[in-house]
Motif scaffolding. Structure first.
Motif: not given
Length: 522
Positions: A86-93
């Motif tokens: 979940e964290e990397i999903y938002y990090f990549r945006w």
């Protein structure tokens, strides 16, 4: 509570935004922008945290203090029980919008945040343009990627940028795939002549007498490879797969345009390339697609580029080509502690070029990982095979997530050591937030499994093993002008929508199963 006056203001704002962005899609004009299950504000803490990780020394169109506003207005929402995913999903945006820059020609998207001497105007580099299109196609506002494409193809006094073809390209394929998400045929048909011209240009200076295309490895963005060199004119699986994908896309767009002869022309081009790749680039001994050298011999080494044909569904089914995918599970092949290597580990020349000068001789590159995982999702969706399964895909996605940390903080850079996870240029400013791969597109189309298609059926095939997560939700996905919500709730107690796997369209349930399995709405 909204009044009629408020609604009129909102409606006017939407219409104005569409007109000013140059978007002609009627689908987007009627879109609903409300998440059905997830609350946007529940994810703001990620952006607050990411903003504290740095001193923002470089600011462009959307600085950190505007990041959350931009994200909540643009991105699909995602929630799952595995915190790092979940964290990397938002990090990549959060990192992707750092690369949006203002130019006199409109918005553009960079690869590096710092200026590079070999870049085109506005610090643009075309190497990852296909990745940028596939990632940005999920944003609600189309102007960022549309204006970026226009800059590349028409930003040089109406002509293409001088360095558009510095690197191999799968732009036509990517733009057709974007159309499958937003159904904006007007934009696609408008850019069609530019794509046809680009295809012809590649044929003019990269086509061999036998019909294959050659490329320097550095012009694939993959220098110091085991199969080539910066000045070797090899027929690589990269450019030949890209040209196949572009030809297939141009054939389909030609049909949309009503240009029957051009559709037949590009279909024939694709068929020829498929035959050449299957007959000349397939090494029956190694059971792998390999580089065909300028000396007309196979390179006799497996590299991750041998998976790229499946990125475009090029290999024909039931001919044994899927055997190649055994190599992603083999520790002597491409399987390493921190992900998939760019060359097979059994090769005596593996990691033989040192490090620090952009070597593709085995270290892990997110660019290649993204291509391989996209190709793998295609194999699991479109091929009847027993070589790889959901467990294999999920394992590699987990490793991809785990690799995107550096000194305990979320990070994406150029390339990393396959055994330690150490980012090989992690301390160089140029490497930070390297915009050279996809992640969120992989999560949406692969892990959660929303498979874009031209008709109005909604197909979802999650590549998450049944017992891996008890729940997850992908919400606020703008698809064909509608808001799509996909959720899995094993007990029904997380989202209170009932037990099982569900798809919603604008809040209305359209498909359901008690298992985490492929669903297609009617």
């Amino acid at each position: 509570m909204f009044t009629n006056f408020n609604y009129k203001i909102i409606a006017f704002a939407i219409v104005f935004a569409v007109i000013s962005s140059g978007c002609k899609s009627t689908a987007n004009q009627s879109k609903k922008e409300n998440a059905v299950v997830l609350q946007k504000e529940n994810f703001k803490h990620y952006v607050d945290y990411f903003n504290t990780m740095e001193e923002e020394n470089l600011k462009f169109a959307i600085p950190n203090d505007s990041a959350w506003t931009w994200m909540k207005n643009n991105i699909p929402l995602f929630e799952c029980p595995q915190q790092n995913v979940e964290e990397i999903y938002y990090f990549r945006w959060w990192t992707a919008r750092k690369h949006i820059v203002n130019t006199p020609q409109g918005y553009a998207i960079t690869e590096f945040l710092v200026d590079r001497s070999y870049a085109d105007q506005f610090n643009l580099i075309s190497c990852a343009l296909g990745h940028h299109i596939n990632e940005f196609r999920w944003l609600h506002d189309p102007k960022y990627i549309e204006q970026n494409v226009h800059v590349w193809f028409r930003g040089n006094e109406g002509k293409p940028m001088k360095k558009l073809r510095t690197f191999s390209s799968w732009t036509a394929d990517a733009l057709y795939n974007r159309y499958l998400v937003n159904k904006d045929d007007k934009f696609l048909l408008d850019i069609y002549p530019d794509l046809v011209s680009e295809f012809a240009a590649w044929e003019g200076d990269r086509k061999r007498k036998d019909g294959l295309f050659w490329q320097f490895d550095v012009k694939d963005g993959m220098e110091e490879s085991l199969s080539g060199a910066r000045k070797f004119r090899n027929a690589r699986p990269t450019i030949n797969s890209y040209m196949y994908g572009n030809a297939k896309a141009l054939a389909t767009i030609s049909k949309m345009k009503g240009a029957t002869k051009q559709a037949e022309y590009f279909s024939a081009k694709a068929d020829t390339l498929r035959n050449l790749v299957e007959t000349k680039l397939w090494n029956a001994k190694d059971e792998f697609f390999e580089t065909y050298t300028e000396k007309d011999t196979l390179a006799q080494v497996r590299e991750a580029i041998g998976f790229i044909p499946w990125y475009f569904n090029l290999p024909q089914k039931n001919k044994g080509f899927e055997k190649a995918w055994e190599q992603i599970k083999d520790e002597k092949g491409f399987s390493a502690p921190f992900g998939l290597t760019t060359a097979e580990r059994r090769s005596p020349r593996f990691r033989s070029h040192g490090s620090g000068t952009c070597e593709w001789d085995g270290a892990i590159w997110p660019f290649a990982t993204a291509q391989t995982l996209t190709a793998m999702a295609n194999v699991l969706n479109n091929y009847d095979q027993k070589v790889v399964d959901k467990t294999d895909y999920f394992k590699q996605m987990e490793l991809y997530v785990q690799s995107q940390y550096y000194r305990g903080l979320p990070y994406v850079g150029e390339y990393l050591d396959e055994t330690t996870g150490y980012w090989l240029m992690g301390d160089r400013e140029r490497s930070r937030y390297y915009n050279h791969s996809t992640f969120n597109d992989l999560l949406i189309t692969g892990l959660v499994g929303l498979r874009p298609r031209a008709d109005e059926k909604i197909e979802v095939n999650p590549l998450i093993p049944q017992e891996k997560w008890d729940w997850f939700c992908l919400d606020n996905v703008l698809y064909h002008g509608n808001i799509i919500t996909i959720l899995w709730d094993k007990t029904g107690e997380k989202y209170h929508k009932g037990k099982g796997f569900r798809i919603f369209k604008n809040g209305k349930e359209i498909a359901v199963s008690d298992k985490l399995e492929k669903l297609i709405s009617e």
